[in-house]
Structure formats: C-alpha cells, structure tokens
Design an enzyme around this catalytic site. Structure first.
Site, mmCIF file in Angstrom:
data_model
loop_
_atom_site.group_PDB
_atom_site.id
_atom_site.type_symbol
_atom_site.label_atom_id
_atom_site.label_comp_id
_atom_site.label_asym_id
_atom_site.label_seq_id
_atom_site.Cartn_x
_atom_site.Cartn_y
_atom_site.Cartn_z
ATOM 1 C CG ASN A 19 -0.719 -0.138 2.343
ATOM 2 O OD1 ASN A 19 -0.272 -1.321 2.818
ATOM 3 N ND2 ASN A 19 -0.961 0.632 3.351
ATOM 4 C CG ASP A 20 -0.077 4.081 2.958
ATOM 5 O OD1 ASP A 20 -1.018 3.185 2.409
ATOM 6 O OD2 ASP A 20 -0.297 4.604 4.105
ATOM 7 C CD1 TRP A 79 1.232 -0.586 9.823
ATOM 8 C CD2 TRP A 79 -0.286 1.198 11.018
ATOM 9 N NE1 TRP A 79 0.370 -1.282 10.324
ATOM 10 C CE2 TRP A 79 -0.730 -0.288 10.948
ATOM 11 C CE3 TRP A 79 -0.978 2.173 11.684
ATOM 12 C CZ2 TRP A 79 -1.921 -0.530 11.577
ATOM 13 C CZ3 TRP A 79 -2.218 1.799 12.175
ATOM 14 C CH2 TRP A 79 -2.726 0.402 12.302
HETATM 15 N N1 DQQ Z 1 -1.677 3.040 5.888
HETATM 16 C C1 DQQ Z 1 -2.576 4.126 6.224
HETATM 17 C C2 DQQ Z 1 -1.946 5.197 7.007
HETATM 18 C C3 DQQ Z 1 -1.185 3.906 7.952
HETATM 19 C C4 DQQ Z 1 -0.972 2.797 6.766
HETATM 20 C C5 DQQ Z 1 -3.239 4.944 4.938
HETATM 21 C C6 DQQ Z 1 -1.155 1.326 7.291
HETATM 22 O O1 DQQ Z 1 -2.600 5.877 7.879
HETATM 23 O O2 DQQ Z 1 -0.218 4.565 8.456
HETATM 24 O O3 DQQ Z 1 -3.474 3.922 3.850
HETATM 25 O O4 DQQ Z 1 -0.909 0.405 6.354
#
Ligand code: DQQ
Length: 574
Positions: A19-20, A79
């Site tokens: 993800n991010d 995270w």
């Molecule tokens: N992804 C969220 C964030 C977090 C992370 C946004 C967790 O807020 O830190 O997609 O995978």
C-alpha cells in the site's frame, strides 16, 4: 487473464500486498522507495517496510525489507512514515508504529551505515517511541508523520494527521534532534466533517515557475500545499494556501475548496500519496498508492495486489493559480518505443474510429481535440449540471460531448475503457469542461468495480482539449490539460487483453464534430527485479546514470535481453 493484469512499467513488489509509499528520497545517487508491504499475502496485514532503489524512478531493484515489526512499539505494524535529509546530509526516518496494544506512536529510525547509498540496514532509535498520542486523542487517531521542514529559528517542524470528533486535523511539533518534541498550540489546519486525516503532506510550491522547492523553502513567490488522505472516503484531497510560520497555521486561498471538501489529486483510485523534493532534478515528485478494484479472491489468486502510480512531478499551475499540475516524470519517456501519429482525424457526431497503434496493452498516448467552432457557438445551454460519476458515462449524448479515446477495447467494443471530455454550456454561454473515465464496460467480469470517475478541468482561452493516457495492462492513467485533472483506473478486461486489445477514437456528441490529432507510443517494460548479489555492482552504483555504473556491459546486456523479451512477448500477442 490474471497474468495479463500484472503491469510492465509500474512499480510493484514481486508478490503480495503493497500500500502506501513511504519515505521517498533521493540519497547518494539513488531514488529510494519504501512502501507498506505484507510479506505474507496479497491482502493488507502484517505490515512492514518494503524497499527498492532506482537511478531513474522507472527501473527498480528490490532490496531486503528495510524495517520489520520486531519491537513492542511497532509489533502490530510498521506503518507510514517520511524521510528528512538534515542540513549535514544525515537522514532521519519518522514512522508510525502500531504498538502491542494497537496504539499509534511515532518512531525514529536512521541508516545503520549512512555511507551506504543503498541504505540497506536501518536502526530503530532505542528510546522509541518519540511521540505518543496527545491527551484526549484516540489511540488509533495519530499517524503518518510528514517530512520535517526548518523553521526560521532553525528548528525542525513536522505535522501528524489526526481528528477531533469529525474534524480532520494536523498536529504540529517542533524538534531540534528528532528525539525530543514540543507540541505546538492549535493545529496547522483542520476541516470539520472530514474525519481522520491520514498521510498528511505539506510542501511549498513556486508561484513563478514549475521547478520544485525543498520542503523547508519559504518566502516570497511561495504558496504551500496541504494534502490529506481522507480515511472516510479513501481519496487524496489538496488545497493551496498560505503558511504562517509564526502562528503555526496554514490558510487556504479559497475556503470553499479546502482540504477534504474541494479538489483531489486524482479522481480515480489514488490514495495515501506522498511527495518528496528531488534535489537531483530540482523537482517535487509525487507517489501514490493505486489499489485494486477487483475482488480479494482474484488478488489472492494473482498473488499480488496494488501498485504505485507512475511518479508525477507536481507544481503550481501558474496559469490558473488554483490547482496543481501533475505530469509523469520525464524519465517515463525513455520507455517509448515505436510510435504512430494521426493528424487531424475528423470525428462526426456519433462516430467511433479504430486506430492502428499495434499492440495496445502498454501505451503512452498524447491526444488533442478541437470542437467544431460553429457548433460550439450555436449550441444553446447544454447539461449545466453534468457530473462524470452520475452521468450515463461515455454513452451519454450531449450537444458537445463526450469525445475522446477508448482504450483496452476489443474489436466488437463489448469491452472498452473510455477516457474523455464532456463540455457543458451555461445559459450565459460559459463552457465547463469535464474529464472522465468510464469503467462501466471495462470488463465482462461482474466482480470488478465499474464506476465512472472524473471531474471539472479548467480549459483556458485558446487552449485545445488535451490528454495524455498511460496504459499498462490493468492500469489506465489519464492527465488532462497538462495535468490539471487526473484519473487513475484499474480495469480488468477479459477479452481486450494481449493481442486483442485495441484503441479507438470516439465522438458521442450530438451537435458537434471533433478533430483529433494524436501520437501513440508502444511502451517498453521496465526492469524491476532483485538487486544483484554481485558485490562489485552493489558498491559501484553511486552515480545517477546507468552508464557510469560498474558493469556497463551487464546493463546493456540486460537491456538487450529485455528488448528481446519484449519483442517475443509482442509476437506472442500478435
Ligand atoms: N496506511 C494508512 C496509513 C497507515 C498505513 C493509509 C497502514 O494511515 O499508516 O493507507 O498501512
């Protein structure tokens, strides 16, 4: 079909969930991308930091995981976080840890060996966490520290997203050493009824040019952007405004298009994005997480989920002053292979025209459209209340649109992804242009998202309607009017794949002919593979060009192999 969906020139880990984007930075000749990664499967969970490096933001080497969940303060997940390069060149990484009790805290990490350009080993500060949620703030509402910027007193300042009830906010802290922090009074900014703000980004943009600015840059000729990812609707919103360093506040230029209620980076799938200042090319580069919109079952079958959008340069649109311009980084152009050009093709109302661009699953298309002037003038009021998402999509027939491209279409058009303009005309003669992508016929599968995306795009006096569309298997990224409005979609055709994928021009307007000129390039695949175990090569790559790296021949050899593979793949498609 599922293997076809994997992209060829977008960054993806070899397998599993991503993800991010995290801590993007240019360090000692390499672009680094860290990212939220699940090493154990193709769905979100067990989050650690994946890591890859590149010389050009296009070709990537996968490196070992940068940080894993091995401490009480991040055992439930390493995270999102951001990198800051200090004035002496040192690198600090702040990230959110989810603790053994699922409390969101901020932690500090730094390179174990700052002289290693690949930044392979990371040390977590033994005194972590460096920040815990302030009193009265929910344990799960305090995350994603920004890159730090310098105050005029020489302190470092960071912002962290949170919420108070339904008001999304950003806390601000000052620090001298990244270990001790002072919570500043008030918030940098907050907007009622927007919910939790994730992945806040805060950066300056120049009001006089398109060059990027270092995050600490401030003074005349500068505006500041606040971007937040809305946990409620999973979209990235930004606003342009003025930063008041002394009051520690930021004020939007136009409160009606404030963060979370106004404009978005992208009107499709695009979330948890983050910019960094690329001191190598003096530009600000934006990364965004592009999720899947098929079923989780399909993702598990594929063995992977998500990709990163093509990195974009981001700058203030000095012509409108009210939006940013986002554009694929120039290095993308190096993937362009053969091209086909089409000049002044006339599209009568209600027409569809096939374009012979060759194989059509990896493309870069630049297209311009002009509307027949007489029709434009004589058309009375037309669809003033138009909206891309609630319209009939590309099948809607208005006087002045829609018109544009159909990509990932099969010969019979039973599958197609239209990327198009639609023009609404007000009673007073004013024109309002929309840029949309319609996924409703993108696939014959019934377990994929088929919504219609899009929004308003400013078109200034004398400008043609212009779009650039990148097609890479299951991702379609559209940039209208030089990047004023962008749309990213993930589409999963069942028939318009491999050699069956086609491109068409269309004009579904009832009252106007459209003339289009366009150029379409075949796009090469990028090298995205594990970093070689070869020690020589590992220590040679400190220059930002491939040519000067230790093993030039190896690189050229790889280039050749890749081209052959590409030709091979193309032949199979045809
Ligand atoms: N992804 C969220 C964030 C977090 C992370 C946004 C967790 O807020 O830190 O997609 O995978």
């Amino acid at each position: 079909m599922l293997s076809w969906q994997r992209t060829a020139f977008h960054f993806q880990p070899q397998k599993n969930w991503m993800n991010d984007p995290n801590g993007p930075v240019f360090y000692k000749g390499w672009y680094h991308l860290f990212y939220q990664y699940n090493p154990n499967g193709a769905i979100w969970g067990d989050i650690v930091w994946g890591h890859a490096v590149s010389k050009d933001l296009i070709h990537w080497y996968h490196l070992p995981l940068a940080m894993v969940a091995d401490q009480w303060y991040d055992i439930m997940g390493v995270w999102t976080g951001s990198a800051t390069i200090l004035s002496d060149g040192k690198l600090m990484m702040l990230y959110t840890g989810s603790t053994n009790e699922s409390v969101q805290v901020q932690n500090l990490a730094y390179p174990a060996d700052p002289s290693d350009p690949l930044l392979i080993k990371w040390v977590k500060y033994p005194g972590n966490p460096v920040l815990v949620p302030p009193p009265g703030i929910g344990a799960k509402d305090f995350r994603d520290p920004t890159t730090a910027w310098l105050t005029s007193e020489g302190k470092w300042r960071i912002a962290i997203g949170s919420r108070i009830n339904r008001t999304g906010i950003t806390f601000v802290y000052d620090t001298k050493d990244f270990i001790n922090y002072e919570l500043l009074r008030g918030v940098l900014h907050g907007v009622p009824n927007t919910g939790m703000w994730e992945c806040v980004d805060f950066y300056p943009v120049s009001t006089t040019g398109e060059h990027g600015l270092d995050t600490s840059h401030n003074g005349p000729g500068v505006k500041h952007v606040v971007k937040a990812s809305m946990d409620d609707d999973r979209h990235d919103y930004y606003a342009i405004g003025t930063y008041h360093e002394k009051n520690v506040t930021w004020v939007p230029d136009n409160p009606e298009i404030d963060v979370g209620i106004g404009i978005r980076y992208d009107y499709g799938l695009f979330y948890a994005s983050k910019t960094f200042y690329d001191q190598n090319k003096k530009r600000r580069v934006l990364w965004g997480w592009i999720g899947e919109s098929d079923s989780e079952i399909a993702d598990v079958k594929k063995g992977w989920a998500s990709l990163q959008g093509i990195p974009r340069t981001v700058a203030l649109d000095t012509k409108t002053g009210s939006n940013l311009l986002q554009w694929p980084v120039e290095e993308v152009d190096s993937l362009r292979l053969t091209s086909k050009e089409f000049e002044k093709i006339e599209l009568k109302p209600g027409s569809v025209m096939p374009l012979d661009v060759g194989s059509a699953t990896q493309l870069d298309i630049v297209a311009e459209f002009e509307l027949d002037k007489a029709a434009l003038e004589k058309t009375a009021e037309s669809n003033v209340e138009f909206s891309c998402s609630s319209s009939e999509g590309s099948a809607e027939r208005g006087a002045l649109g829609p018109f544009g491209l159909l990509v990932l279409a099969d010969d019979s058009l039973s599958e197609q992804t239209p990327v198009y303009f639609y023009i609404a005309k007000g009673k007073d003669g004013s024109l309002k242009t929309y840029f949309c992508t319609d996924q409703s016929r993108s696939s014959e599968a019934n377990d994929v998202n088929k919504s219609k995306y899009g929004s308003f795009v400013p078109v200034l006096e004398g400008e043609k309607f212009s779009m650039r569309v990148l097609v890479d298997h299951s991702i379609v990224e559209g940039f209208a009017q030089g990047g004023r409005t962008t749309i990213t979609s993930r589409v999963y055709p069942t028939k318009a794949i491999y050699g069956a994928a086609r491109v068409f021009l269309f004009n579904n307007a009832t009252g106007a002919s459209v003339t289009s000129s366009l150029k379409a390039w075949q796009m090469n695949s990028a090298f995205i593979r594990p970093y070689p175990d070869d020690d020589d090569e590992r220590h040679s790559g400190t220059e930002p060009t491939h040519e000067v790296r230790g093993s030039k021949t190896k690189y050229l050899g790889n280039l050749l192999t890749s081209s052959l593979l590409f030709l091979n793949a193309r032949n199979n498609f045809l």
